[in-house]
Scaffold this motif. Structure first.
Motif, short mmCIF file in Angstrom:
data_model
loop_
_atom_site.label_atom_id
_atom_site.label_comp_id
_atom_site.label_asym_id
_atom_site.label_seq_id
_atom_site.Cartn_x
_atom_site.Cartn_y
_atom_site.Cartn_z
N ILE A 141 -64.94 7.51 -1.59
CA ILE A 141 -64.87 8.60 -0.62
C ILE A 141 -64.34 8.00 0.69
O ILE A 141 -64.82 6.96 1.13
CB ILE A 141 -66.24 9.25 -0.37
CG1 ILE A 141 -66.79 9.86 -1.68
CG2 ILE A 141 -66.14 10.32 0.71
CD1 ILE A 141 -68.19 10.44 -1.55
N ALA B 35 -61.53 12.02 -1.98
CA ALA B 35 -62.49 11.39 -2.91
C ALA B 35 -61.87 11.24 -4.29
O ALA B 35 -61.10 12.09 -4.74
CB ALA B 35 -63.76 12.22 -3.00
N ALA C 222 -68.81 10.73 -7.75
CA ALA C 222 -67.92 10.16 -6.74
C ALA C 222 -67.88 8.65 -6.87
O ALA C 222 -68.91 7.98 -6.91
CB ALA C 222 -68.40 10.55 -5.34
#
Length: 143
Positions: free
Chosen positions: A87, A100, A84
């Motif tokens: 987010i 995300a 990630a």
């Protein structure tokens, strides 16, 4: 390190605890712990490919569950390891929404030192809670 493996909790699975000062940090840490269960050198993942995911759930803990399942899904279906990068959370219509941006690359056995194959996130003892220091989660992965 914003996560730690809990070796005495699950005998046939892998358990970890992830923490973060906010939900973004917690979700990133839990995502990294999930990928780190699969390979032992996270830093070897080059950010070559991008995927964007949009998830929603009325329960925040199940949103985390779904997020981690997405990482496993991409590993299984596309053989891609993702981390990630961004987010964002939004609450609307009594649901928690997550958007995300995930980046990573195809699994390369020469560069990514594989550990175990994660099949799924389990709901057994799954936990997400807010504390006075931020957020904490406990996750058991089926291997």
């Amino acid at each position: 390190m914003p996560y730690e493996f809990l070796e005495d909790l699950a005998t046939a699975d892998i358990a970890f605890r992830a923490t973060g000062k906010d939900l973004v940090e917690l979700f990133k840490a839990a995502g990294d712990a999930t990928i780190n269960t699969m390979i032992d050198n996270l830093e070897a993942i080059e950010l070559k490919e991008t995927r964007q995911i949009n998830l929603e759930n009325d329960a925040l803990d199940l949103l985390l569950f779904n997020f981690l399942q997405e990482l496993i899904y991409y590993k299984d279906c596309e053989q891609i390891l993702l981390r990630a990068q961004e987010i964002h959370f939004e609450d609307k219509d009594k649901n928690h929404h997550l958007t995300a941006v995930l980046k990573g690359e195809k699994l390369d056995s020469d560069r990514h030192h594989q550990r175990v194959d994660v099949k799924a996130v389990t709901l057994h003892r799954f936990q997400l809670e807010e504390t006075h220091d931020g957020w904490i989660s406990m996750v058991i992965l089926d291997i």
